[in-house]
Design an enzyme around this catalytic site. Structure first.
Site, PDB file in Angstrom:
ATOM      1  N   CYS A 330      58.405   7.412 -26.870  1.00  0.00           N
ATOM      2  CA  CYS A 330      59.743   6.854 -26.681  1.00  0.00           C
ATOM      3  C   CYS A 330      60.741   7.496 -27.650  1.00  0.00           C
ATOM      4  CB  CYS A 330      59.712   5.333 -26.801  1.00  0.00           C
ATOM      5  SG  CYS A 330      61.136   4.524 -26.025  1.00  0.00           S
ATOM      6  N   HIS A 436      54.995   3.362 -23.533  1.00  0.00           N
ATOM      7  CA  HIS A 436      54.324   2.575 -24.564  1.00  0.00           C
ATOM      8  C   HIS A 436      52.989   2.072 -24.003  1.00  0.00           C
ATOM      9  CE1 HIS A 436      57.702   2.284 -27.374  1.00  0.00           C
ATOM     10  NE2 HIS A 436      58.491   2.062 -26.340  1.00  0.00           N
TER      11      HIS A 436
END
Length: 499
Positions: A330, A436
């Site tokens: 991310c 994630h």
């Protein structure tokens, strides 16, 4: 069955409320009861995305798992994510607004109404709600703006169990002091006390319990021993951080960013035999790891500038040139690119920052936040990690940034709709992804770690293989529940809940 509830409030932050709520939730579920967790307001950078694409705090995700149910944003209607000069306010799973610290009181009345509506809706669907407060319940300067503590106990008409942590010292003073600072009406709601994180001989401690009960006129419901379970906690990163290397193990370094988010992405790696996970914030701590991970962050540009200022940036570049593989997730993925642009001020006042330049991607921040669960496929092996091509993984996305992929990278992860959500460089040594939770995909992680060990001539044992993550978590919840049952006056707790 009449609807029942109970709320765990703390004498301070990090006294273990989340874990005790998890324990009671699993105990009640094991009794065949229809129970759900609830926390009105979370302040955390650790969040999760539900199946319907809504964002909530991970603490209530853990508690939902203990209840053997899918997480629901009704369990955590308000999530505050601090980031530099402002705080992002998420209500019922969606970004509601960004506020300066002094603006919170103005928003408070709106949030209270939304919290109560969420609680009422959740309560209709379940027979028992186990609520959790936030921080200390005796912050007298914050009583008027309170949402999660006594205000929530009043709104839910829930009896209060006060939790205090003996491990930090001053447990008796913290309990007595907390009760003294409460109004008479709030104090009347407190029906029991739990002393948490106890080390020592409980028999020698019993006279002190009796003395405390004589002073406060409220029963001590139990003393919970200090015992570590592999269960996520909002504040667990402070206990997980270690700079100790172990000889003969795969040394994985996670860069501890100032606004690091979702460090739970790496919990599963810590469980694997022969793997050391270290969180580092200084160049001297990096040493010579087998893998560097740059995690997610709530403020990519500010954290990028910070690691440049403390020279971590240069040290990571040096290690990359020496052949150390790097994974970015991310915000960490965005940092690996050539530039990060925030012309709209989504993250703050800094509009642009050059990245590492390891990956040919350019990231631009948009106002719209992407929150969704994602299934994807690994498209190629890496230089140090073989046999992962074709593997299916699952994860979730939480990001405002959109990364434009250039020609000098190789697609590494593609979702089932054909979108590239991860790339690697031409040498296949630097990898980035928006997903994630990818290490919770057991097959992928087993292959990844075993192959990385082989590349570094590290002995592979049978314990290298992790079992099914959900089954492992389930066993930890049961162990926690058993310890809770053995050390609490369960009958008194059930009586408080009017069973």
């Amino acid at each position: 069955m009449k609807k029942k509830s109970v709320i765990f409030l703390g004498t301070a932050s990090s006294v273990g409320k989340s874990t005790l709520v998890t324990a009671l939730c699993r105990y009640l579920k094991n009794q065949g009861l229809n129970v759900a967790p609830f926390k009105a307001l979370n302040i955390s950078l650790n969040s999760y995305v539900t199946k319907d694409g809504l964002e909530m705090g991970r603490a209530q995700v853990v508690q939902a798992e203990a209840c053997k149910m899918e997480p629901n944003v009704l369990m955590n209607p308000v999530l505050l994510k601090p980031s530099g000069d402002y705080t992002q306010v998420i209500v019922n799973g969606k970004v509601y607004c960004n506020i300066k610290p002094y603006e919170y009181k103005e928003l408070n009345k709106e949030l209270k109404i939304k919290v109560k509506k969420a609680y009422d809706k959740l309560r209709k669907a379940h027979d028992i709600i186990v609520l959790e407060g936030s921080g200390s319940c005796a912050e007298i300067n914050l009583r008027d703006s309170d949402i999660s503590n006594m205000a929530m106990a009043e709104a839910a008409d829930a009896p209060v169990i006060l939790v205090s942590d003996i491990d930090r010292g001053g447990v008796f003073a913290s309990i007595v002091g907390t009760l003294q600072l409460l109004s008479e009406e709030d104090r009347d709601r407190v029906k029991g006390v739990i002393i948490n994180k106890f080390r020592g001989n409980i028999e020698l401690f019993k006279p002190a319990i009796k003395q405390l009960e004589d002073i406060i006129r409220i029963p001590v419901l139990g003393v919970m021993p200090y015992e570590k379970f592999d269960i996520e906690d909002e504040d667990s990163v402070t206990e997980r951080i270690t700079n100790k290397e172990e000889d003969g193990t795969l040394d994985i370094v996670v860069i501890r960013l100032l606004h690091m988010s979702n460090f739970t992405d790496f919990n599963v790696l810590e469980r694997i035999e022969g793997v050391t996970v270290r969180y580092v914030s200084k160049p001297s701590e990096l040493k010579n790891p087998n893998l560097i991970i740059i995690p997610g962050t709530k403020n990519t540009i500010e954290d990028l500038r910070s690691i440049k200022e403390n020279k971590l940036f240069n040290k990571i570049k040096e290690l990359k040139e020496n052949g150390t593989p790097i994974v970015g997730i991310c915000g960490g993925y965005q940092m690996l690119g050539t530039v990060v642009l925030d012309k709209l001020g989504v993250e703050g006042n800094i509009s642009q920052e050059d990245g590492f330049g390891f990956l040919d991607i350019k990231t631009r921040f948009n106002e719209r936040k992407i929150t969704k669960q994602t299934k994807a496929e690994i498209l190629c092996d890496l230089k140090s990690v073989k046999s992962i091509e074709g593997n299916t993984i699952s994860g979730y996305e939480i990001h405002n940034g959109i990364s434009k992929v250039g020609k000098e990278v190789i697609p590494f992860i593609k979702d089932l709709d054909g979108n590239v959500v991860g790339v690697c460089n031409q040498e296949k040594m630097v990898v980035g992804t928006y997903l994630h939770g990818i290490f919770d995909s057991e097959d992928f992680t087993n292959l990844f770690i075993k192959s990385l060990k082989e590349s570094n001539n590290i002995t592979i044992s049978e314990e290298t293989i992790i079992g099914k993550v959900s089954e492992y978590k389930d066993s930890e919840y049961d162990k926690l529940s058993k310890l809770f049952e053995e050390n609490m006056h369960i009958d008194k707790i059930m009586e408080i809940m009017k069973f």
